[in-house]
Design a protein around this motif. Structure first.
Motif, PDB file in Angstrom:
ATOM      1  N   GLN A 170       0.828  -1.207   0.000  1.00  0.00           N
ATOM      2  CA  GLN A 170       0.000   0.000   0.000  1.00  0.00           C
ATOM      3  C   GLN A 170       0.863   1.258   0.000  1.00  0.00           C
ATOM      4  OE1 GLN A 170      -2.613  -0.307   3.376  1.00  0.00           O
ATOM      5  NE2 GLN A 170      -3.363  -2.321   2.753  1.00  0.00           N
ATOM      6  N   GLY A 171       1.984   1.224   0.710  1.00  0.00           N
ATOM      7  CA  GLY A 171       2.882   2.374   0.733  1.00  0.00           C
ATOM      8  C   GLY A 171       2.270   3.607   1.350  1.00  0.00           C
ATOM      9  N   ILE A 172       1.499   3.431   2.412  1.00  0.00           N
ATOM     10  CA  ILE A 172       0.846   4.548   3.094  1.00  0.00           C
ATOM     11  C   ILE A 172       1.339   4.606   4.535  1.00  0.00           C
ATOM     12  CG2 ILE A 172      -1.363   5.516   3.825  1.00  0.00           C
ATOM     13  CD1 ILE A 172      -2.656   4.074   1.479  1.00  0.00           C
ATOM     14  N   TYR A 173       1.865   5.766   4.923  1.00  0.00           N
ATOM     15  CA  TYR A 173       2.484   5.907   6.234  1.00  0.00           C
ATOM     16  C   TYR A 173       1.954   7.147   6.949  1.00  0.00           C
ATOM     17  CZ  TYR A 173       5.588   2.648   3.881  1.00  0.00           C
ATOM     18  OH  TYR A 173       6.071   1.576   3.172  1.00  0.00           O
ATOM     19  N   PRO A 174       1.915   7.118   8.285  1.00  0.00           N
ATOM     20  CA  PRO A 174       1.417   8.284   9.041  1.00  0.00           C
ATOM     21  C   PRO A 174       2.211   9.542   8.703  1.00  0.00           C
ATOM     22  CG  PRO A 174       1.617   6.368  10.471  1.00  0.00           C
ATOM     23  CD  PRO A 174       2.271   5.995   9.167  1.00  0.00           C
ATOM     24  N   LEU A 175       1.500  10.606   8.453  1.00  0.00           N
ATOM     25  CA  LEU A 175       2.136  11.860   8.065  1.00  0.00           C
ATOM     26  C   LEU A 175       3.045  12.391   9.173  1.00  0.00           C
ATOM     27  CD1 LEU A 175       2.093  13.616   5.538  1.00  0.00           C
ATOM     28  CD2 LEU A 175       0.291  14.991   6.595  1.00  0.00           C
ATOM     29  N   GLU A 176       2.748  12.041  10.420  1.00  0.00           N
ATOM     30  CA  GLU A 176       3.556  12.519  11.539  1.00  0.00           C
ATOM     31  C   GLU A 176       4.978  11.966  11.494  1.00  0.00           C
ATOM     32  OE1 GLU A 176       2.012   9.197  14.770  1.00  0.00           O
ATOM     33  OE2 GLU A 176       0.904  11.073  14.510  1.00  0.00           O
ATOM     34  N   GLN A 177       5.189  10.874  10.754  1.00  0.00           N
ATOM     35  CA  GLN A 177       6.532  10.305  10.638  1.00  0.00           C
ATOM     36  C   GLN A 177       7.347  10.940   9.522  1.00  0.00           C
ATOM     37  OE1 GLN A 177       5.876   6.100  10.098  1.00  0.00           O
ATOM     38  NE2 GLN A 177       5.189   5.778  12.195  1.00  0.00           N
ATOM     39  N   ILE A 178       6.675  11.636   8.632  1.00  0.00           N
ATOM     40  CA  ILE A 178       7.338  12.161   7.438  1.00  0.00           C
ATOM     41  C   ILE A 178       8.411  13.189   7.769  1.00  0.00           C
ATOM     42  CG2 ILE A 178       6.967  13.463   5.304  1.00  0.00           C
ATOM     43  CD1 ILE A 178       6.140  10.543   5.179  1.00  0.00           C
ATOM     44  N   GLN A 179       8.203  13.946   8.832  1.00  0.00           N
ATOM     45  CA  GLN A 179       9.208  14.950   9.199  1.00  0.00           C
ATOM     46  C   GLN A 179      10.553  14.291   9.497  1.00  0.00           C
ATOM     47  OE1 GLN A 179       8.021  17.514  12.431  1.00  0.00           O
ATOM     48  NE2 GLN A 179       9.805  18.823  12.253  1.00  0.00           N
ATOM     49  N   GLU A 180      10.513  13.198  10.248  1.00  0.00           N
ATOM     50  CA  GLU A 180      11.754  12.482  10.542  1.00  0.00           C
ATOM     51  C   GLU A 180      12.319  11.845   9.281  1.00  0.00           C
ATOM     52  OE1 GLU A 180      13.412   8.878  13.435  1.00  0.00           O
ATOM     53  OE2 GLU A 180      11.284   9.438  13.451  1.00  0.00           O
ATOM     54  N   TYR A 181      11.460  11.274   8.448  1.00  0.00           N
ATOM     55  CA  TYR A 181      11.915  10.673   7.196  1.00  0.00           C
ATOM     56  C   TYR A 181      12.561  11.716   6.292  1.00  0.00           C
ATOM     57  CZ  TYR A 181       8.980   6.635   8.449  1.00  0.00           C
ATOM     58  OH  TYR A 181       8.417   5.549   9.079  1.00  0.00           O
ATOM     59  N   THR A 182      12.017  12.921   6.310  1.00  0.00           N
ATOM     60  CA  THR A 182      12.574  13.997   5.492  1.00  0.00           C
ATOM     61  C   THR A 182      13.983  14.356   5.947  1.00  0.00           C
ATOM     62  OG1 THR A 182      10.358  14.881   5.070  1.00  0.00           O
ATOM     63  CG2 THR A 182      12.219  16.358   4.684  1.00  0.00           C
ATOM     64  N   ARG A 183      14.173  14.426   7.261  1.00  0.00           N
ATOM     65  CA  ARG A 183      15.519  14.701   7.783  1.00  0.00           C
ATOM     66  C   ARG A 183      16.491  13.599   7.360  1.00  0.00           C
ATOM     67  NH1 ARG A 183      12.624  16.453  12.525  1.00  0.00           N
ATOM     68  NH2 ARG A 183      12.912  14.385  13.449  1.00  0.00           N
ATOM     69  N   ASN A 184      16.059  12.351   7.492  1.00  0.00           N
ATOM     70  CA  ASN A 184      16.904  11.232   7.072  1.00  0.00           C
ATOM     71  C   ASN A 184      17.255  11.333   5.595  1.00  0.00           C
ATOM     72  OD1 ASN A 184      16.758  10.158   9.636  1.00  0.00           O
ATOM     73  ND2 ASN A 184      15.312   8.538   9.113  1.00  0.00           N
ATOM     74  N   TYR A 185      16.260  11.679   4.797  1.00  0.00           N
ATOM     75  CA  TYR A 185      16.443  11.778   3.340  1.00  0.00           C
ATOM     76  C   TYR A 185      17.523  12.795   2.994  1.00  0.00           C
ATOM     77  CZ  TYR A 185      15.356  13.549  -1.352  1.00  0.00           C
ATOM     78  OH  TYR A 185      15.434  14.002  -2.651  1.00  0.00           O
ATOM     79  N   HIS A 186      17.475  13.945   3.615  1.00  0.00           N
ATOM     80  CA  HIS A 186      18.469  14.978   3.308  1.00  0.00           C
ATOM     81  C   HIS A 186      19.852  14.589   3.831  1.00  0.00           C
ATOM     82  CE1 HIS A 186      15.799  17.790   1.411  1.00  0.00           C
ATOM     83  NE2 HIS A 186      14.954  17.764   2.434  1.00  0.00           N
ATOM     84  N   LYS A 187      19.905  13.946   4.982  1.00  0.00           N
ATOM     85  CA  LYS A 187      21.194  13.468   5.491  1.00  0.00           C
ATOM     86  C   LYS A 187      21.779  12.394   4.577  1.00  0.00           C
ATOM     87  CE  LYS A 187      20.246  14.354  10.392  1.00  0.00           C
ATOM     88  NZ  LYS A 187      20.026  13.723  11.725  1.00  0.00           N
ATOM     89  N   ALA A 188      20.904  11.679   3.870  1.00  0.00           N
ATOM     90  CA  ALA A 188      21.345  10.615   2.970  1.00  0.00           C
ATOM     91  C   ALA A 188      21.733  11.151   1.591  1.00  0.00           C
ATOM     92  CB  ALA A 188      20.242   9.566   2.829  1.00  0.00           C
ATOM     93  N   GLY A 189      21.766  12.468   1.455  1.00  0.00           N
ATOM     94  CA  GLY A 189      22.181  13.066   0.187  1.00  0.00           C
ATOM     95  C   GLY A 189      21.066  13.269  -0.804  1.00  0.00           C
ATOM     96  N   GLY A 190      19.824  13.373  -0.326  1.00  0.00           N
ATOM     97  CA  GLY A 190      18.691  13.579  -1.217  1.00  0.00           C
ATOM     98  C   GLY A 190      18.863  14.799  -2.105  1.00  0.00           C
ATOM     99  N   LYS A 191      18.423  14.668  -3.349  1.00  0.00           N
ATOM    100  CA  LYS A 191      18.657  15.719  -4.338  1.00  0.00           C
ATOM    101  C   LYS A 191      17.421  16.546  -4.665  1.00  0.00           C
ATOM    102  CE  LYS A 191      22.425  13.230  -6.653  1.00  0.00           C
ATOM    103  NZ  LYS A 191      22.916  12.684  -7.952  1.00  0.00           N
ATOM    104  N   SER A 192      16.277  16.163  -4.128  1.00  0.00           N
ATOM    105  CA  SER A 192      15.036  16.867  -4.445  1.00  0.00           C
ATOM    106  C   SER A 192      14.306  17.227  -3.164  1.00  0.00           C
ATOM    107  CB  SER A 192      14.138  15.982  -5.329  1.00  0.00           C
ATOM    108  OG  SER A 192      14.805  15.610  -6.523  1.00  0.00           O
ATOM    109  N   ALA A 193      13.114  17.760  -3.312  1.00  0.00           N
ATOM    110  CA  ALA A 193      12.233  17.945  -2.164  1.00  0.00           C
ATOM    111  C   ALA A 193      11.573  16.601  -1.880  1.00  0.00           C
ATOM    112  CB  ALA A 193      11.184  18.999  -2.465  1.00  0.00           C
TER     113      ALA A 193
END
Length: 299
Positions: A170-193
């Motif tokens: 399904q790939g559906i996750y609580p929106l409250e977790q997205i903030q932490e995932y976003t931080r992880n993404y940028h630390k991992a060298g993410g290139k987009s928003a």
């Protein structure tokens, strides 16, 4: 008592000359756990008998407490006759903690040290073993998308837990977790928003369809099922730590058989190939991030 069981009278304890019990509660529970795991294997085909004792014991105790069982033997009686009760037990035995872009330095290494080699291939097959609820799967898909490789990638995402696979699909996750995932993404060298990869809706984040198009979710038991052939990359992080040394070695041989020559294997930060009997068939590609490459002359 669950299942209408009556308690069997306990046999007298045998005492040593020093007055210490030779049979302790821990000994009894160890026998109960062994019998429970044997029952699960014989009745349903799921083999947890070689999982690390401390981990499996902790999970069984948690399941007993949450479901109001008076003993581990009571669990065995109920799950043998009630599949729904078994599925609840299976969930507690196989549940894993995960998040998107967990351990960002690993994804940085994957991006810088592994993907340049995979770019040379016309098609890339990836196996994410023990994918849980899918956060890691989508993280890898995003990584390949940003490197312009997703269109030639097929990701096979597997887990023993059917309900976890359904959530991953399904790939559906609580929106409250997205903030932490976003931080992880940028630390991992993410290139987009990071917002480009999901749609926010009703308090949840739904992963974009273009990521799912390259992922095949399916059930697979690392303990009893066979290999996936001709993989270029296998990611199995923080799964082997729950297995005994013997089972770890067996699974690592499974991965070795599933990888092509020069293919990559990624393990968790507390896992290693060092003591496996197949260690000579790999070279350390990034020792710190536990990334290995199968030698071209491996048999």
């Amino acid at each position: 008592m669950p299942g209408g069981l009556t308690r069997k009278a306990e046999r007298p304890r045998i005492r040593s000359g020093k007055g210490d019990d030779l049979e302790t509660t821990t000994d009894v529970e160890r026998i109960e756990i062994q019998l429970l795991l044997e029952a699960v294997y014989r009745r349903y085909g799921y083999d947890f008998r070689s999982y690390a004792e401390a981990s499996i014991t902790r999970r069984i105790h948690r399941h007993r407490n949450l479901n109001g069982y008076r003993s581990i033997s009571d669990i065995q009686h109920v799950i043998l006759h009630d599949r729904e009760a078994f599925l609840r037990l299976l969930h507690d035995l196989s549940i894993s903690v995960t998040e998107m872009f967990r351990d960002p330095p690993f994804y940085c290494s994957l991006r810088k040290c592994v993907l340049p080699k995979l770019k040379e291939l016309p098609f890339i097959r990836i196996w994410l073993a023990g994918c849980a609820t899918g956060e890691e799967v989508y993280s890898v898909a995003i990584l390949f998308q940003e490197e312009g490789l997703l269109d030639r990638v097929q990701i096979y995402a597997t887990d023993i837990n059917e309900s976890a696979i359904d959530k991953a699909r399904q790939g559906i996750y609580p929106l409250e977790q997205i903030q932490e995932y976003t931080r992880n993404y940028h630390k991992a060298g993410g290139k987009s928003a990071f917002g480009e990869y999901y749609t926010a809706r009703y308090g949840h984040a739904a992963m974009q369809a273009f990521l799912k198009q390259h992922i095949l979710f399916s059930h697979h038991n690392l303990v009893t099922d066979g290999s996936f052939g001709e993989m270029h990359l296998i990611v199995c992080r923080n799964v082997l730590i729950y297995f005994s040394k013997e089972l770890q070695d067996r699974v690592l041989h499974l991965f070795c058989e599933s990888l092509i020559e020069d293919g990559f294997l990624c393990l968790g930060s507390k896992e290693t190939l060092r003591y496996s009997t197949c260690s000579t068939q790999f070279q350390e590609w990034d020792p710190h991030e536990r990334i290995y490459r199968k030698r071209s002359n491996a048999s």
